[in-house]
Design an enzyme around this catalytic site. Structure first.
Site, PDB file in Angstrom:
ATOM      1  N   SER A  56      -6.856  48.467  29.405  1.00  0.00           N
ATOM      2  CA  SER A  56      -8.281  48.763  29.383  1.00  0.00           C
ATOM      3  C   SER A  56      -8.666  49.925  30.304  1.00  0.00           C
ATOM      4  CB  SER A  56      -9.055  47.491  29.736  1.00  0.00           C
ATOM      5  OG  SER A  56     -10.430  47.634  29.544  1.00  0.00           O
ATOM      6  N   ASP A 274     -14.345  53.006  27.675  1.00  0.00           N
ATOM      7  CA  ASP A 274     -13.224  52.769  28.579  1.00  0.00           C
ATOM      8  C   ASP A 274     -11.926  53.023  27.823  1.00  0.00           C
ATOM      9  OD1 ASP A 274     -13.215  50.555  26.944  1.00  0.00           O
ATOM     10  OD2 ASP A 274     -12.567  49.164  28.514  1.00  0.00           O
ATOM     11  N   GLU A 370     -22.023  42.384  29.636  1.00  0.00           N
ATOM     12  CA  GLU A 370     -21.835  42.471  31.076  1.00  0.00           C
ATOM     13  C   GLU A 370     -22.376  43.815  31.534  1.00  0.00           C
ATOM     14  OE1 GLU A 370     -18.096  40.039  32.527  1.00  0.00           O
ATOM     15  OE2 GLU A 370     -17.467  41.536  31.087  1.00  0.00           O
ATOM     16  N   ALA A 371     -22.718  43.910  32.805  1.00  0.00           N
ATOM     17  CA  ALA A 371     -23.258  45.164  33.321  1.00  0.00           C
ATOM     18  C   ALA A 371     -22.291  46.322  33.115  1.00  0.00           C
ATOM     19  CB  ALA A 371     -23.598  45.014  34.805  1.00  0.00           C
ATOM     20  N   ASN A 372     -20.973  46.028  33.049  1.00  0.00           N
ATOM     21  CA  ASN A 372     -19.965  47.078  32.865  1.00  0.00           C
ATOM     22  C   ASN A 372     -19.944  47.660  31.457  1.00  0.00           C
ATOM     23  OD1 ASN A 372     -18.527  45.240  31.238  1.00  0.00           O
ATOM     24  ND2 ASN A 372     -17.171  44.622  32.909  1.00  0.00           N
ATOM     25  N   ARG A 495     -19.029  35.323  45.681  1.00  0.00           N
ATOM     26  CA  ARG A 495     -18.080  34.828  44.677  1.00  0.00           C
ATOM     27  C   ARG A 495     -16.666  35.238  45.082  1.00  0.00           C
ATOM     28  NH1 ARG A 495     -15.891  37.560  40.184  1.00  0.00           N
ATOM     29  NH2 ARG A 495     -15.114  36.168  38.552  1.00  0.00           N
ATOM     30  N   GLY A 498     -10.790  36.702  42.014  1.00  0.00           N
ATOM     31  CA  GLY A 498      -9.787  35.966  41.257  1.00  0.00           C
ATOM     32  C   GLY A 498      -8.373  36.435  41.509  1.00  0.00           C
TER      33      GLY A 498
END
Length: 531
Positions: A56, A274, A370-372, A495, A498
């Site tokens: 990606s 992207d 999503e904001a992206n 948050r 991950g």
């Protein structure tokens, strides 16, 4: 299905997780994911499973693998744990043991038919990883088709087409050409009676989206025929090292500026994809030279507003529930705009496309981005039936229905698709008669800040309420709430990452200086809790 000896022989020589050789570890992972894909197909009675080799928006030296379920959606969550277990098997013998155990637990007929399709983006390592994947599919005796170079959304589309062919849910012709033709025909219908204004400059991140956008353009009406003028930049796929380098959606979103190679005039619409063309963000330079980003939040509000209006104008306002799905990272101003101005429901989910997509399916028409810039619009079967069978009672209703029906085909409902989303935005702007400035003026983003805080152990930070609140460590959320309460329009959450021992703190407030102050206060709370 292959026997023990065949699997061990085929996987011999690949670095294993215990070897910790990052550059080549992916060989082993891809082989194991290929095995899992064959098993998944057998479990689903021979339905086609897709595998996309891509990383990606990441640097060109990286690569990865994505599994696609039959309807073009992401791999079912219950199987993600199995994928992780297989990928991390420390030895060939452990791999065989785990695989046989999975076959037994899944109650799969090892001799049943398996179908797998795959494609890759333009990364230099892609061809090698495909050769590894083919070994896995051969050893598991799966039937397979190599679709060569595709965008990730194109493979999602083809996967769904193959699995719905000949059914009442038939999604389209299962080929790259079929993908282009479906988009082109629906765009033509959606634009009846409307004209595009000006051009759009598209930065393709020097990735697979470049040649695929150029191919799509061949199927669209030319500007001289009233079609959209698309200026393609950053489409060099002959030099893999240029992929995502100072270009692409992630570069624009992160740096809040246009790619250096962009030479667009003020107020010219610009967009960036992207590396595998499943994300898109818009932006423009204002007349005073200031940079203005139109990210996923903006695309979601634009799409929700337009589709909601179309539903009402088509006489379906009471029959179609349109909703917007966001994550905690969505700007508070966007949430308020949807709730208060558009009067549409908003649902917040955990971060990750799989969570957003699932929540979107709960609406008749679910809009998520999503904001992206990764997102799409999902129409339920009931919504598609109502849109398809509705009878118009006026020319205005007929026009709205035609446009709405066209959008259900123009939009790639399987996954976020930068090419499809690009044309969706252009259709909406043409219908509204807007340029980028009018779009930007729909609401004013609250200043926001994202801070990374290193901690000793990220696992102690456990979030609830769609990752907007911390239930652990005890007392930390109370401190965050107290800090937030001191700022006008204040909002903040923490948050855990991950992938690393770090916690990300998001903050927004009425002014830039207050936002910075709030972010630092919450970061300090997190840092002290993590010591």
């Amino acid at each position: 299905m292959a026997n023990k000896e065949a699997i061990i022989a085929a996987s011999a020589g690949f670095p294993k997780p215990k070897d910790r050789i990052f550059q080549n570890l992916l060989d082993s992972v891809v082989f194991r994911i290929g095995m899992l894909a064959a098993l998944r197909s057998r479990k689903l009675n021979g339905q086609t499973i897709g595998i996309m080799i891509t990383a990606s928006h990441n640097p060109p030296e990286d690569n990865g693998v994505k599994l696609i379920d039959p309807m073009g959606e992401m791999l079912e969550e219950s199987w993600e744990a199995e994928a992780t277990t297989l990928a991390n098997a420390p030895s060939d013998e452990d791999l065989v043991e785990l695989y046989i155990k999975l076959v037994e637990e899944s109650q799969v007929d090892p001799d049943a038919r398996a179908n797998v399709i795959f494609a890759r983006d333009t990364r230099a390592s892609g061809a090698h990883l495909v050769s590894i994947l083919i070994q896995a599919l051969k050893v598991t005796k799966a039937e397979y088709t190599d679709y060569k170079l595709l965008t990730t959304p194109q493979l999602h589309y083809i996967t769904r087409c193959l699995n719905t062919k000949g059914t009442i849910y038939e999604y389209g012709t299962p080929s790259e050409k079929g993908y282009y033709e479906k988009i082109a025909s629906s765009l033509k219908i959606a634009m009846q009676g409307r004209q595009f204004s000006g051009s759009v400059t598209v930065d393709c991140a020097n990735g697979v989206g470049g040649p695929k956008l150029m191919e799509l353009i061949k199927h669209l009406a030319s500007p001289s025929e009233g079609g959209l003028e698309i200026k393609v930049v950053n489409d060099d796929v002959l030099k893999p090292e240029r992929l995502n380098h100072q270009c692409g959606a992630d570069f624009v979103k992160t740096n809040q500026r246009a790619p250096p190679s962009s030479h667009a005039s003020p107020l010219t619409r610009c967009a960036s994809l992207d590396g595998d063309a499943d994300r898109i963000v818009y932006y423009f330079n204002d007349s005073d030279g200031s940079f203005r980003l139109l990210d996923g939040d903006r695309i979601a509000t634009l799409a929700a507003s337009f589709i909601g209006d179309l539903a009402r104008n088509a006489g379906l306002g009471e029959k179609l529930k349109v909703g917007v799905v966001q994550t905690a990272y969505a700007n508070g101003a966007a949430t308020a705009y949807v709730n208060q101005d558009l009067r549409l429901p908003v649902v917040c989910t955990n971060t990750g496309v799989k969570h957003l997509h699932h929540a979107a399916t709960k609406f008749d028409v679910g809009v998520y981005f999503e904001a992206n810039g990764h997102g799409t619009v999902v129409f339920s079967e009931l919504a598609l039936k109502r849109i398809g069978k509705s009878e118009p009672y006026s020319p205005a209703q007929w026009s709205a229905l035609q446009t709405l029906r066209a959008l259900t085909a123009l939009i790639n409902q399987t996954v976020g698709d930068a090419l499809s989303d690009l044309l969706l935005v252009e259709v909406i702007l043409a219908h509204k008669g807007w340029g980028p400035k009018e779009w930007d003026l729909t609401y004013t983003d609250l200043p926001n800040r994202l801070v990374r805080v290193e901690v000793a152990d990220r696992s102690i930070f456990r979030a609830v309420d769609a990752e907007r609140k911390l239930e652990s460590p005890p007392g930390v959320q109370t401190q965050i709430d107290a800090a937030v309460g001191k700022f006008k329009n204040g909002r903040s959450f923490a948050r855990a990452s991950g992938t690393e021992d770090a916690v990300r703190v998001y903050a927004e407030a009425a002014t830039r200086s207050e936002t910075e102050d709030l972010a630092q206060k919450v970061a300090t709370i997190v840092r002290q809790a993590g010591e």
